[in-house]
Design a protein around this motif. Structure first.
Motif, PDB file in Angstrom:
ATOM      1  N   ILE A 194       8.173 -62.283   8.574  1.00  0.00           N
ATOM      2  CA  ILE A 194       6.926 -61.906   9.251  1.00  0.00           C
ATOM      3  C   ILE A 194       5.877 -61.483   8.230  1.00  0.00           C
ATOM      4  CG2 ILE A 194       5.859 -60.256  10.834  1.00  0.00           C
ATOM      5  CD1 ILE A 194       8.511 -60.179  12.364  1.00  0.00           C
ATOM      6  N   ALA A 195       6.283 -60.667   7.254  1.00  0.00           N
ATOM      7  CA  ALA A 195       5.337 -60.210   6.232  1.00  0.00           C
ATOM      8  C   ALA A 195       4.780 -61.384   5.437  1.00  0.00           C
ATOM      9  CB  ALA A 195       6.018 -59.214   5.299  1.00  0.00           C
ATOM     10  N   SER A 196       5.620 -62.377   5.187  1.00  0.00           N
ATOM     11  CA  SER A 196       5.177 -63.555   4.426  1.00  0.00           C
ATOM     12  C   SER A 196       4.221 -64.417   5.235  1.00  0.00           C
ATOM     13  CB  SER A 196       6.394 -64.390   4.004  1.00  0.00           C
ATOM     14  OG  SER A 196       7.264 -63.651   3.170  1.00  0.00           O
ATOM     15  N   MET A 234      11.026 -63.397   0.208  1.00  0.00           N
ATOM     16  CA  MET A 234       9.746 -62.887   0.693  1.00  0.00           C
ATOM     17  C   MET A 234       8.624 -63.289  -0.251  1.00  0.00           C
ATOM     18  SD  MET A 234       8.736 -58.988   1.825  1.00  0.00           S
ATOM     19  CE  MET A 234       9.021 -58.277   0.198  1.00  0.00           C
ATOM     20  N   ASN A 235       7.507 -63.715   0.321  1.00  0.00           N
ATOM     21  CA  ASN A 235       6.358 -64.119  -0.485  1.00  0.00           C
ATOM     22  C   ASN A 235       5.083 -63.691   0.235  1.00  0.00           C
ATOM     23  OD1 ASN A 235       4.737 -65.248  -2.431  1.00  0.00           O
ATOM     24  ND2 ASN A 235       4.959 -67.341  -1.677  1.00  0.00           N
ATOM     25  N   VAL A 236       4.717 -62.438   0.077  1.00  0.00           N
ATOM     26  CA  VAL A 236       3.559 -61.858   0.766  1.00  0.00           C
ATOM     27  C   VAL A 236       2.279 -62.249   0.038  1.00  0.00           C
ATOM     28  CG1 VAL A 236       2.446 -59.711   1.484  1.00  0.00           C
ATOM     29  CG2 VAL A 236       4.936 -59.936   1.623  1.00  0.00           C
ATOM     30  N   GLN A 237       1.340 -62.789   0.775  1.00  0.00           N
ATOM     31  CA  GLN A 237       0.085 -63.257   0.174  1.00  0.00           C
ATOM     32  C   GLN A 237      -1.139 -62.536   0.732  1.00  0.00           C
ATOM     33  OE1 GLN A 237      -0.141 -65.545  -2.315  1.00  0.00           O
ATOM     34  NE2 GLN A 237       2.103 -65.570  -2.370  1.00  0.00           N
ATOM     35  N   HIS A 238      -0.933 -61.604   1.641  1.00  0.00           N
ATOM     36  CA  HIS A 238      -2.067 -60.937   2.278  1.00  0.00           C
ATOM     37  C   HIS A 238      -1.747 -59.452   2.461  1.00  0.00           C
ATOM     38  CE1 HIS A 238      -5.280 -60.121   5.222  1.00  0.00           C
ATOM     39  NE2 HIS A 238      -5.838 -61.220   4.752  1.00  0.00           N
ATOM     40  N   GLU A 239      -2.779 -58.626   2.343  1.00  0.00           N
ATOM     41  CA  GLU A 239      -2.589 -57.182   2.470  1.00  0.00           C
ATOM     42  C   GLU A 239      -1.948 -56.800   3.797  1.00  0.00           C
ATOM     43  OE1 GLU A 239      -6.431 -55.429   1.791  1.00  0.00           O
ATOM     44  OE2 GLU A 239      -6.761 -56.710   0.043  1.00  0.00           O
ATOM     45  N   SER A 240      -2.265 -57.540   4.844  1.00  0.00           N
ATOM     46  CA  SER A 240      -1.717 -57.213   6.165  1.00  0.00           C
ATOM     47  C   SER A 240      -0.205 -57.411   6.206  1.00  0.00           C
ATOM     48  CB  SER A 240      -2.391 -58.058   7.250  1.00  0.00           C
ATOM     49  OG  SER A 240      -2.268 -59.433   6.972  1.00  0.00           O
ATOM     50  N   GLY A 241       0.328 -58.261   5.318  1.00  0.00           N
ATOM     51  CA  GLY A 241       1.777 -58.444   5.243  1.00  0.00           C
ATOM     52  C   GLY A 241       2.462 -57.173   4.763  1.00  0.00           C
ATOM     53  N   SER A 277       2.797 -60.720  -6.580  1.00  0.00           N
ATOM     54  CA  SER A 277       1.972 -60.958  -5.399  1.00  0.00           C
ATOM     55  C   SER A 277       2.068 -59.780  -4.430  1.00  0.00           C
ATOM     56  CB  SER A 277       2.417 -62.244  -4.709  1.00  0.00           C
ATOM     57  OG  SER A 277       1.652 -62.472  -3.533  1.00  0.00           O
ATOM     58  N   PHE A 278       3.287 -59.266  -4.248  1.00  0.00           N
ATOM     59  CA  PHE A 278       3.478 -58.128  -3.344  1.00  0.00           C
ATOM     60  C   PHE A 278       2.746 -56.898  -3.872  1.00  0.00           C
ATOM     61  CE2 PHE A 278       5.555 -54.446  -1.563  1.00  0.00           C
ATOM     62  CZ  PHE A 278       5.785 -54.809  -0.244  1.00  0.00           C
ATOM     63  N   LEU A 279       2.907 -56.608  -5.156  1.00  0.00           N
ATOM     64  CA  LEU A 279       2.246 -55.438  -5.747  1.00  0.00           C
ATOM     65  C   LEU A 279       0.732 -55.554  -5.649  1.00  0.00           C
ATOM     66  CD1 LEU A 279       4.445 -54.931  -8.936  1.00  0.00           C
ATOM     67  CD2 LEU A 279       4.338 -53.426  -6.938  1.00  0.00           C
ATOM     68  N   ARG A 284      -4.038 -53.199  -3.139  1.00  0.00           N
ATOM     69  CA  ARG A 284      -5.368 -53.449  -2.579  1.00  0.00           C
ATOM     70  C   ARG A 284      -5.475 -52.992  -1.123  1.00  0.00           C
ATOM     71  NH1 ARG A 284      -8.673 -57.120  -5.448  1.00  0.00           N
ATOM     72  NH2 ARG A 284      -7.669 -57.995  -7.305  1.00  0.00           N
ATOM     73  N   ALA A 285      -4.354 -52.669  -0.521  1.00  0.00           N
ATOM     74  CA  ALA A 285      -4.349 -52.264   0.895  1.00  0.00           C
ATOM     75  C   ALA A 285      -4.649 -50.772   1.000  1.00  0.00           C
ATOM     76  CB  ALA A 285      -3.003 -52.594   1.528  1.00  0.00           C
ATOM     77  N   THR A 286      -5.906 -50.427   1.074  1.00  0.00           N
ATOM     78  CA  THR A 286      -6.319 -49.015   1.049  1.00  0.00           C
ATOM     79  C   THR A 286      -5.786 -48.219   2.240  1.00  0.00           C
ATOM     80  OG1 THR A 286      -8.393 -49.648   2.151  1.00  0.00           O
ATOM     81  CG2 THR A 286      -8.417 -49.515  -0.256  1.00  0.00           C
ATOM     82  N   ALA A 287      -5.582 -48.867   3.373  1.00  0.00           N
ATOM     83  CA  ALA A 287      -5.152 -48.147   4.579  1.00  0.00           C
ATOM     84  C   ALA A 287      -3.760 -47.535   4.421  1.00  0.00           C
ATOM     85  CB  ALA A 287      -5.184 -49.073   5.796  1.00  0.00           C
ATOM     86  N   ILE A 288      -2.915 -48.162   3.602  1.00  0.00           N
ATOM     87  CA  ILE A 288      -1.544 -47.661   3.449  1.00  0.00           C
ATOM     88  C   ILE A 288      -1.341 -46.942   2.117  1.00  0.00           C
ATOM     89  CG2 ILE A 288      -0.563 -49.444   4.946  1.00  0.00           C
ATOM     90  CD1 ILE A 288       0.319 -50.911   2.379  1.00  0.00           C
ATOM     91  N   ALA A 289      -2.410 -46.775   1.333  1.00  0.00           N
ATOM     92  CA  ALA A 289      -2.302 -46.151   0.014  1.00  0.00           C
ATOM     93  C   ALA A 289      -1.592 -44.793   0.038  1.00  0.00           C
ATOM     94  CB  ALA A 289      -3.693 -46.015  -0.610  1.00  0.00           C
TER      95      ALA A 289
END
Length: 393
Positions: A194-196, A234-241, A277-279, A284-289
């Motif tokens: 799902i995260a990917s 897992m291959n997350v490409q977006h902050e929402s992942g 890619s995950f890092l 960059r995902a400020t909401a979860i910082a």
């Protein structure tokens, strides 16, 4: 105008399953009297079925037997639905047409067959020609939980998919008395998939996912789930992942006073490119910082020894709570500089320097790094630090 809006929404669905999911969500909203809270996409639909007429709703799917059949089978299965009796009454006519429609459309119905079969099986009804249906369902049952969730798409009910998967596992075990449950590996694969897949065009509900998993797997260790993620392709490409992963953990452990186990990000992953890619997405995902702040190995701590630094840099409080305030993070990036993802790792480090130059300089100094690139970077930044070229902003 209203009809054209509804038809446009359904026409945009990529397959019959998605179209059926849209109709079902609209009907659930209608029977729960949630018209005012419904999204704009459903508003026109809900206005058109104020009389709670299932036939009126199905008028919009009249050109797709399989979409209509999927909706009817789901409602016939759910005895709690206000549309249950209407669906049961309509079911015989759709069952009678099954063989003809199956021959006519062939593979075009494959995306809905497993869903319809599961619904009909639960109420003990099978259409003529159901052996063909059984074949499609058998193929569906061999799919893992992660594959089923991704294939169904973000609009499908995750709880229904998880429940169906658990039932499949129970049947395949041959022990009907066994307590249904999910394995940690199943959940880890699902989270990773799902995260990917999560991005601007697709977004699953982390809360719904967490609730569904907890319901069917009491006592699951979500920490174990997260520490297995690097081994699930897992291959997350977006902050929402990344946000999905964090929010799933928080929803699943709500009220348990457990911190997000961010340390899995700093282990050595089998796929360096996926880790970079995950890092990158996580930082960059400020909401979860706030959930990624390293409490075990910070580069800078808030104690009297930092008084000089605090006087030098007025943004000390912000820096202390930055995700970049982590010796573990700098260590793993230094490792990644020697991996196949070296260029992306260097770009990530450059991004960090642009965001927190003083913090990363202090981290490099404390780690006494030996990497040639990092030693050169440290010397350069120390010179800038002494000249106060970093400023105070």
């Amino acid at each position: 105008m209203v009809e054209s809006v509804i038809q446009g929404i359904l026409a945009s669905a990529p397959d019959n399953s998605t179209a059926a999911s849209i109709v079902l969500q609209a009907l659930v909203s209608a029977e729960n009297s949630e018209k005012e809270q419904a999204s704009a996409g459903y508003h026109a639909f809900l206005k058109s079925i104020d009389d709670n007429s299932l036939e009126r709703a199905l008028w919009f799917t009249r050109d797709s037997y399989w979409t209509s059949f999927a909706v009817i089978s789901a409602l016939a299965k759910s005895s709690a639905s206000a549309f249950h009796s209407q669906a049961k009454a309509l079911l015989p006519s759709y069952l009678a047409r099954f063989s003809e429609e199956r021959q006519k459309l062939g593979s075009a119905a494959e995306d809905t067959l497993p869903f319809i079969f599961d619904n009909l099986s639960s109420i003990g009804v099978l259409p003529k020609g159901h052996r063909q249906l059984n074949t499609a369902s058998a193929a569906h049952s061999t799919m893992g939980l992660s594959e089923q969730i991704v294939r169904a798409g973000p609009r499908a009910s995750i709880n229904d998919i998880v429940a169906s998967y658990v039932q499949q596992q129970q049947k395949s075990s041959g022990d009907s008395s066994a307590t249904p449950h999910l394995a940690v590996e199943d959940v880890a694969k699902a989270v990773a998939s799902i995260a990917s897949q999560t991005g601007q065009d697709a977004s699953w509900s982390a809360k719904d996912f967490a609730q569904a998993v907890n319901h069917h797997c009491l006592g699951l260790s979500w920490e174990d789930v997260l520490y297995r993620l690097p081994y699930q392709n897992m291959n997350v490409q977006h902050e929402s992942g990344v946000s999905f992963i964090v929010e799933s953990f928080l929803a699943a452990t709500n009220g348990q006073n457990r911190s997000f186990p961010y340390s899995f990000m700093y282990e050595i992953w089998p796929d360096a490119q996926a880790q970079v890619s995950f890092l990158r997405c996580a930082l960059r995902a400020t909401a979860i910082a706030p959930y990624l702040v390293d409490k075990h190995m910070p580069a800078v701590v808030s104690d009297p020894l930092e008084t000089l630094y605090q006087a030098y840099h007025p943004e000390f409080t912000r820096i202390v709570t930055s995700p970049w305030n982590s010796l573990s993070l700098i260590l793993v990036i230094s490792h990644l500089l020697d991996s196949k993802a070296s260029e992306d790792a260097r770009a990530l480090l450059d991004y960090g320097i642009s965001k927190e130059p003083l913090l990363i300089t202090l981290a490099l100094a404390r780690l006494k790094v030996q990497h040639p690139r990092l030693q050169a970077l440290l010397q350069h930044n120390v010179a800038r630090f002494l000249k106060r070229e970093f400023g105070h902003g």
